[in-house]
Design an enzyme around this catalytic site. Structure first.
Site, mmCIF file in Angstrom:
data_model
loop_
_atom_site.group_PDB
_atom_site.id
_atom_site.type_symbol
_atom_site.label_atom_id
_atom_site.label_comp_id
_atom_site.label_asym_id
_atom_site.label_seq_id
_atom_site.Cartn_x
_atom_site.Cartn_y
_atom_site.Cartn_z
ATOM 1 N N SER A 188 0.865 -1.301 0.183
ATOM 2 C CA SER A 188 0.138 0.185 0.203
ATOM 3 C C SER A 188 1.061 1.275 0.379
ATOM 4 C CB SER A 188 -1.136 0.014 0.929
ATOM 5 O OG SER A 188 -2.049 -0.816 1.064
ATOM 6 N N LYS B 124 -0.046 3.655 -2.159
ATOM 7 C CA LYS B 124 -1.007 4.926 -2.463
ATOM 8 C C LYS B 124 -0.593 5.931 -2.701
ATOM 9 C CE LYS B 124 -4.013 2.292 -0.239
ATOM 10 N NZ LYS B 124 -4.839 0.985 0.196
ATOM 11 N N SER C 186 -5.180 4.318 4.844
ATOM 12 C CA SER C 186 -5.583 3.337 3.720
ATOM 13 C C SER C 186 -6.747 2.402 2.689
ATOM 14 C CB SER C 186 -4.366 1.959 4.155
ATOM 15 O OG SER C 186 -3.004 1.717 2.368
#
Length: 314
Positions: free
Chosen positions: A69, A72, A130
């Site tokens: 993640s 992102k 997240s």
């Protein structure tokens, strides 16, 4: 091959095999550094000076790895650097965003179908808890095409274009959130640190990633108001003095990852650890690298901030 730093700096021996750095070395040790080269549990790490981009530390800095993640942060800066982007633009949450996180067992901002949130709010939902649903919403909104699949694919193309623009030849995205179906969602510690430096050049991005929590008042489908409260999964914030971001990531292939930054006395360092040994050790690894930059001993006594019970983990 030996890298030596005269005048009281560090000396390190590095082994090269197939062109890959096998052991950690200070690439450009801070002039004031007195601490020994840190030993981190992560398989890859990198630290650079935010002001000039000069590398301060690297461990397997050029080795490609999955990034989970931490992807992102690229989702966020891709949105923020779209010409004329309107942070107040309202986006309606679609059922497919919720269905996606349920199907994938993904981290979520728990966006409710029919709610309308601003792009600015979605960025916080993306970066703090997240939220893969927030990532989906942003990719669907800022990609082009007649279908959701076409728009999200288009957006991923914009992420790859961003990496190419920055000259990151060892970075590739096949997803908008780090959930990779093909394994072609990778970077290197060096590349990701450079991308983070680029992102931290945005005042809005810095504002998004810095707080430990964020409240967003959204309009529901019936015209009411729903308040979302998101907690930042980055436990370095509130634990390491001067920490100002950036993003966690955890995946089966990637392991625990962290992109981080801190400022002290007007000096900012930005760094990355990929494939750390445990979720908490990535924060300790980051603290060690920051200590190396700041010539500090904070990591030895740092106590990690606890997240509220039941909140999102990443």
């Amino acid at each position: 091959m030996k890298i030596s730093h005269k005048g009281g700096r560090h000396a390190a021996t590095v082994a090269l095999a197939g062109g890959l750095l096998l052991t950690a070395s200070p690439l450009a040790a801070p002039a004031h550094a007195a601490a020994p080269i840190p030993s981190i549990t992560a398989k890859g790490g990198f630290l650079l000076d935010q002001a000039d981009g000069k590398a301060v530390y690297g461990k397997a800095g050029g080795t490609r790895r999955q990034m989970a993640s931490t992807t992102k942060l690229v989702t966020a800066i891709t949105v923020l650097t779209i010409p004329g982007v309107d942070l107040k633009k309202k986006v309606t949450v679609k059922a497919e965003y919720r269905n996606y996180v349920a199907r994938e067992g993904a981290s979520t901002a728990d966006l409710r179908t029919g709610d309308r949130l601003t792009v600015r709010q979605l960025l916080s939902g993306l970066m703090l808890p997240s939220g893969c649903d927030a990532a989906y919403a942003l990719a669907d909104t800022y990609g082009t095409g007649r279908t959701t699949a076409a728009r999200t694919s288009s957006f991923i193309g914009k992420m790859n274009a961003k990496a190419k623009q920055l000259g990151l030849v060892n970075t590739k995205f096949d997803s908008f959130d780090g959930i990779s179906r093909t394994g072609n969602n990778y970077t290197t510690p060096s590349d990701l640190a450079k991308m983070a430096r680029h992102a931290m050049g945005s005042a809005v991005f810095r504002e998004v990633v810095k707080p430990k929590s964020y409240k967003a008042a959204a309009t529901t489908s019936t015209g009411g108001t729903r308040t979302y409260t998101w907690y930042n999964t980055n436990k370095l914030l509130g634990s390491y003095g001067g920490a100002i971001g950036v993003k966690t990531g955890t995946g089966t292939a990637a392991g625990p990852c962290l992109v981080f930054a801190a400022t002290r006395n007007g000096k900012t360092y930005t760094g990355v650890v990929l494939a750390s040994s445990t979720g908490d050790n990535r924060f300790k690894d980051a603290a060690k690298l920051l200590d190396f930059g700041f010539a500090s001993g904070s990591a030895r006594t740092m106590e990690l901030r606890s997240l509220p019970a039941g909140t999102q983990r990443d």
